[in-house]
Design an enzyme around this catalytic site. Sequence first.
Site, PDB file in Angstrom:
ATOM      1  N   VAL A   1     -85.671 -30.307 -43.817  1.00 38.75           N
ATOM      2  CA  VAL A   1     -86.371 -29.610 -44.906  1.00 38.75           C
ATOM      3  C   VAL A   1     -87.478 -28.692 -44.393  1.00 38.75           C
ATOM      4  O   VAL A   1     -88.284 -28.213 -45.185  1.00 38.75           O
ATOM      5  CB  VAL A   1     -86.959 -30.627 -45.915  1.00 38.75           C
ATOM      6  CG1 VAL A   1     -85.866 -31.422 -46.591  1.00 38.75           C
ATOM      7  CG2 VAL A   1     -87.976 -31.547 -45.232  1.00 38.75           C
ATOM      8  N   ARG A   2     -87.494 -28.436 -43.082  1.00 37.19           N
ATOM      9  CA  ARG A   2     -88.537 -27.533 -42.578  1.00 37.19           C
ATOM     10  C   ARG A   2     -88.400 -26.153 -43.209  1.00 37.19           C
ATOM     11  O   ARG A   2     -89.405 -25.510 -43.535  1.00 37.19           O
ATOM     12  CB  ARG A   2     -88.471 -27.431 -41.053  1.00 37.19           C
ATOM     13  CG  ARG A   2     -89.571 -26.532 -40.473  1.00 37.19           C
ATOM     14  CD  ARG A   2     -89.580 -26.531 -38.964  1.00 37.19           C
ATOM     15  NE  ARG A   2     -90.192 -27.742 -38.436  1.00 37.19           N
ATOM     16  CZ  ARG A   2     -89.571 -28.617 -37.675  1.00 37.19           C
ATOM     17  NH1 ARG A   2     -88.306 -28.436 -37.355  1.00 37.19           N
ATOM     18  NH2 ARG A   2     -90.194 -29.682 -37.228  1.00 37.19           N
ATOM     19  N   ALA A   3     -87.185 -25.688 -43.396  1.00 33.75           N
ATOM     20  CA  ALA A   3     -86.979 -24.370 -44.009  1.00 33.75           C
ATOM     21  C   ALA A   3     -87.549 -24.330 -45.419  1.00 33.75           C
ATOM     22  O   ALA A   3     -88.151 -23.326 -45.828  1.00 33.75           O
ATOM     23  CB  ALA A   3     -85.493 -24.026 -44.030  1.00 33.75           C
TER      24      ALA A   3
ATOM     25  N   ASP B   1     -85.883 -23.657 -34.440  1.00 32.96           N
ATOM     26  CA  ASP B   1     -86.098 -24.084 -35.820  1.00 32.96           C
ATOM     27  C   ASP B   1     -87.574 -24.262 -36.148  1.00 32.96           C
ATOM     28  O   ASP B   1     -87.989 -24.140 -37.297  1.00 32.96           O
ATOM     29  CB  ASP B   1     -85.344 -25.398 -36.066  1.00 32.96           C
ATOM     30  CG  ASP B   1     -85.658 -26.009 -37.420  1.00 32.96           C
ATOM     31  OD1 ASP B   1     -85.359 -25.361 -38.429  1.00 32.96           O
ATOM     32  OD2 ASP B   1     -86.210 -27.130 -37.463  1.00 32.96           O
TER      33      ASP B   1
END
Length: 338
Positions: free
Chosen positions: A244-246, A163
């Site tokens: 919320v990294r994406a 991720d």
Amino acid sequence: MNPSFPPAFPFTALQGQSLLQMALLLTTVDPLIGGVLIEGPRGTAKSTAARALAGLLPNGHFVNLPLSTTEEQLVGSLDLEAALQSSEVRFRPGLFARAHEGVLYVDEVNLLADGLVDLLLDVCASGINRIERDGISHSHPARLVLIGTMNPEEGALRPQLLDRFGLFVRLEARLSPPEREAIVRVRLAFDADPIAFSRQYAANETALAARIAQAQALLPSIAFDDLSHAQVAERCYAAAVEGVRADLVMLRAARAHAALAGRAYMEVVDIEAVAELVLAHRRSSQQQPPETPPSHSNQQPQPEAHSNSDMENWGALPPETPPITSVKSLRPLPTKKV
């Protein structure tokens, strides 16, 4: 160019790798995207593309990180004896310092120790390398393009590490006859005379290098507008990604895409162009979001939709069973009317 070494294969001469080229260019424009993870079998030009990208950068740094690398070799070291005797901090540069404003390439990153992968991604995301030893600290900029490659047959990265890579590209092992022919033709031409071949693409390489520099200069002035925030949030919610990294990566990648196009603003087309690069390795295959927000839905949960796409199943550990051939979707047996 060092006359004792042949030139690197030109980036603009790569054939059949447009998605990979775009991912690499986006990360070059904004290294804080967090690197590119390339999955593919041997012979799919992963290292060739990485070396070619370094040739577009002003200093041309290409640093290879061996699997045997130690943490000290990666981050550098501090001379504690000199610090104690003369109160002078002496820093011995590591691979991060050498790769600054260049490319740091990690082949078979899935076989690298998890601690080093964590460290790589931390520095890549912050652009700063910090070293602390016995109360003495030193830091230096480390804005670099991190490129990791892996062969899925040799093991997978843990989902937590997966991720943290900004973008993901899966290279197809099976190519069409025209694609194979185009790749082989340019490779044979390059091998026959690397210098003459590179000269043919010199103008294209110069133009692309200038385009990257212009995009880097334009990047800070491009705002993250309300529409872009909303579009990105909807896509990440639909993919059922965790955290919320994406969202952060998609916004950065879309902004870099707009900068490469020479625009001072983002459009939906920029988000559409980068969305799959961001979501392919993060999309949840275990959970599908409801069609309406939970607080307003009175419907019974629907069965989970399954996909045969490797992109959508990325991150799930394979079952430890003998290989299974692909199975088409099953249809229910007809029932007899009574």
